[in-house]
Design an enzyme around this catalytic site. Structure first.
Site, short mmCIF file in Angstrom:
data_model
loop_
_atom_site.label_atom_id
_atom_site.label_comp_id
_atom_site.label_asym_id
_atom_site.label_seq_id
_atom_site.Cartn_x
_atom_site.Cartn_y
_atom_site.Cartn_z
N CYS A 37 0.61 -1.36 0.11
CA CYS A 37 0.25 0.02 -0.08
C CYS A 37 1.06 1.27 0.17
O CYS A 37 1.56 1.50 1.00
CB CYS A 37 -0.74 0.05 1.26
SG CYS A 37 -1.92 1.59 1.40
N CYS A 40 -0.25 3.91 2.49
CA CYS A 40 0.32 3.42 3.93
C CYS A 40 1.73 3.87 4.32
O CYS A 40 1.99 4.50 5.34
CB CYS A 40 0.31 2.12 4.02
SG CYS A 40 -1.31 1.41 3.85
#
Length: 287
Positions: A37, A40
């Site tokens: 991700c 993230c």
């Protein structure tokens, strides 16, 4: 693995101790992330920097959602990053996706003691005692001393609404920075503002119910009573009135029943037991 005592990796095995029990002593931010991700990877350094800056006022608990799928499912995580705020053993707030640092700081302000903590607590006590006017005064005075504390502005908008000063509450919400509009507290204020506007001038519930007794399909009475009931906390009764309005009068108020139901779902939250039932019934009316 972080060497900081304020940043920890958490698994299902120690979630109870680190997050649930830990949040009874300090704020815990649970960051659901994954290796693949990109947002993230952008958010983590920001959260880590804040954890170090605040020096133990909150703990950042990182949960790898790929490895800890049970925790992710339990928390209803549908996209990442998702950050859930834990305090006193339960989740109290959250945000999803990459957020500006200013928005995260403002969200932290609500749960961390700051220089205005005494004034905020006094205002909350006044609201709990039913004295919204006193709460407004306290918060206005606090803002004069701490004009940059966004949490005070959110509290003031809430107190103004509870005091029946809807126009001023709306103005207070509009003065908030745009990056705060995704915060749950602000979204809930906007949803409540929708119902306060729709309910109109104060009128007793019994008077609205009497109007419906004379004309069960009165669209204005259905709308106002549904909104007034939801504001009062009688959610199921309010949802029923809005659903009836949608069923009988799709053209009233540019589909006010449908709009009211959507605002109610936002106010109650996706996990509220009534939301799934009434969303299903609403969808059945649409198709």
């Amino acid at each position: 693995m972080s060497l900081s005592p304020f940043i920890v990796d958490v698994t299902e095995a120690d979630f109870q101790q680190v997050v649930i029990e830990g949040s009874r002593e300090h704020l815990v931010l649970v960051d659901f992330w994954a290796d693949w991700c990109q947002p993230c990877k952008m958010l983590l350094p920001l959260l880590s920097g804040l954890a170090e800056e605040y020096g133990g006022k909150f703990v950042l608990a990182k949960v790898n959602s790929d490895r800890e799928q049970g925790l992710a499912m339990e928390h209803g995580v549908r996209s990442i990053p998702t950050v859930i705020f834990y305090r006193d053993g339960r989740p109290v707030d959250q945000f999803m996706g990459m957020q500006p640092e200013s928005a995260i700081r403002a969200q932290l302000e609500k749960y961390l003691p700051g220089p205005e903590a005494v004034e905020r607590e006094a205002a909350q006590a006044a609201l709990a005692a039913g004295d919204a006017a006193r709460a407004v005064t306290l918060l206005e005075e606090a803002l004069q001393d701490h004009p940059d504390r966004q949490a005070l502005k959110i509290d003031l908008a809430d107190a103004l609404m509870q005091a029946g000063r809807v126009d001023e509450a709306e103005t207070a919400i509009k003065t908030l920075p745009m990056d705060l509009y995704e915060q749950e507290a602000v979204r809930l204020l906007e949803a409540r503002l929708h119902f306060a506007r729709a309910a109109g001038q104060p009128e007793t519930l019994s008077a609205l119910e009497k109007r419906l007794a004379n004309d069960p399909d009165d669209p204005d009475a259905l709308h106002r009573l549904g909104c007034a009931l939801i504001l009062k906390g009688e959610h199921q009764a309010g949802l029923e009135k809005l659903l009836q309005l949608m069923r009988k009068h799709r053209k009233y108020g540019d589909d006010a029943g449908h709009k009211g139901l959507l605002a109610a779902f936002e106010l109650l939250g996706a996990r509220h037991p009534l939301v799934n039932e009434y969303r299903r019934r609403m969808m059945a009316l649409m198709y």
